[in-house]
Design a protein around this motif. Structure first.
Motif, mmCIF file in Angstrom:
data_model
loop_
_atom_site.group_PDB
_atom_site.id
_atom_site.type_symbol
_atom_site.label_atom_id
_atom_site.label_comp_id
_atom_site.label_asym_id
_atom_site.label_seq_id
_atom_site.Cartn_x
_atom_site.Cartn_y
_atom_site.Cartn_z
ATOM 1 N N TYR A 127 1.123 -1.302 -0.310
ATOM 2 C CA TYR A 127 0.102 0.095 0.059
ATOM 3 C C TYR A 127 0.763 1.237 0.022
ATOM 4 C CZ TYR A 127 -3.353 3.686 1.592
ATOM 5 O OH TYR A 127 -3.842 4.467 1.649
ATOM 6 N N ASP A 128 0.421 2.086 -0.875
ATOM 7 C CA ASP A 128 1.264 3.538 -0.871
ATOM 8 C C ASP A 128 0.178 4.766 -0.325
ATOM 9 O OD1 ASP A 128 2.413 5.729 -1.535
ATOM 10 O OD2 ASP A 128 2.236 5.867 -3.553
ATOM 11 N N PRO A 129 0.622 5.093 0.947
ATOM 12 C CA PRO A 129 -0.314 6.069 1.870
ATOM 13 C C PRO A 129 -0.258 7.287 0.951
ATOM 14 C CG PRO A 129 1.148 4.801 3.248
ATOM 15 C CD PRO A 129 1.780 4.642 1.809
ATOM 16 N N ILE A 130 0.721 7.723 0.169
ATOM 17 C CA ILE A 130 0.685 9.095 -0.435
ATOM 18 C C ILE A 130 -0.184 8.715 -1.555
ATOM 19 C CG2 ILE A 130 2.149 10.852 -1.555
ATOM 20 C CD1 ILE A 130 2.448 10.522 1.461
ATOM 21 N N GLY A 131 -0.018 7.826 -2.422
ATOM 22 C CA GLY A 131 -0.958 7.649 -3.735
ATOM 23 C C GLY A 131 -2.417 7.100 -3.352
#
Length: 274
Positions: A127-131
């Motif tokens: 998981y990419d928290p920013i994207g």
């Protein structure tokens, strides 16, 4: 498999940890919120520990019989690593992959989770928290990039080209100095190599066809299990330096990933001669 794996619920759990514990602390860490573990480039923050607690609680609700192995849990109890191979079901978590980047205010960090059943990786989430998007994989079901609007894109590694045009990831920091010098010299034969200090994003770039190879020497399960399965499902050739399969309990032997077996062999013989 000993339990039904709800990959969507696990993906949502990582998002919840990011929203509640990670993002509020990003570029907002106070004095004492960052601590050194083994060396100056090996850090842990309050966000790592709080996120892992939240994820652990969520996993216990979703998969109550699973062994939970988190990076910070192992820091407290190293014997957990030895239990992965024999566990009927285990969930391995890196609450923040790329902690050094996170603590430095860089957006290159992610949350990683892998599910292991009887010694085999069967599912993973990056998981990419920013994207706010996920790379998801289930064994035999392909690897998929899932965006917050619900759209999905199947991940696929790009076809291998000539060695002199290859672009990839090379993490050389954990070799002895003589081996490191030799590999760094050999790497002059590829077009470009780098390290983002974040396996989460490196695996995602490989799976989206933006890179040709990746090499890692240090193998901690939370760093590589989800990504290795993801690359296999995206069509890559994944093996340890001696050509053997990478298994969840391995912590040594290195890992080399390339678009196909021929490219893997060429990289192994010409570049990564350990």
């Amino acid at each position: 498999m000993t339990a039904t794996i709800d990959i969507a619920a696990l993906a949502n759990l990582l998002q919840e940890a990011a929203v509640e514990e990670i993002l509020p602390r990003f570029r907002n860490l106070g004095e004492g919120d960052v601590r050194m573990k083994t060396e100056a480039i090996d850090l842990v923050t309050e966000a790592d520990e709080a996120a892992e607690r939240l994820i652990r609680k969520g996993v216990a609700a979703l998969l109550p019989d699973a062994l939970f192995v988190g990076e910070e849990s192992v820091a407290a109890d190293p014997t957990l690593l030895g239990k992965i191979a024999d566990a009927d079901l285990a969930v391995i978590v890196d609450p923040i992959d790329g902690t050094f980047n996170f603590a430095s205010g860089l957006t290159l960090f992610g949350v990683m989770l892998a599910v292991v059943s009887k010694g085999e990786t069967v599912a993973g989430v990056i998981y990419d928290p920013i994207g706010n998007d996920w790379a998801l994989v289930e064994k035999g079901g392909g690897a998929w990039l899932c965006r917050p609007d619900g759209s999905q894109e199947q991940m696929s590694v790009r076809p291998s080209g000539p060695l002199e045009q290859m672009i990839g990831i090379a993490n050389t920091g954990f070799f002895d100095i003589d081996t490191r010098r030799r590999i760094l010299s050999n790497l002059a034969d590829v077009r470009l190599f780098t390290s983002y200090r974040c396996a989460a994003h490196e695996y995602r770039l490989l799976g989206q066809g933006h890179l040709d190879f990746a090499m890692y020497n240090k193998l901690m399960p939370w760093d590589h299990l989800a990504g290795a399965l993801m690359m296999q499902e995206a069509g890559a050739h994944v093996a340890r330096f001696d050509g053997s399969a990478y298994l969840p309990h391995h912590t040594e032997g290195g890992l080399l990933i390339a678009g196909d077996p021929d490219a893997w062999q060429e990289l192994r013989e010409r570049i990564f001669t350990v």
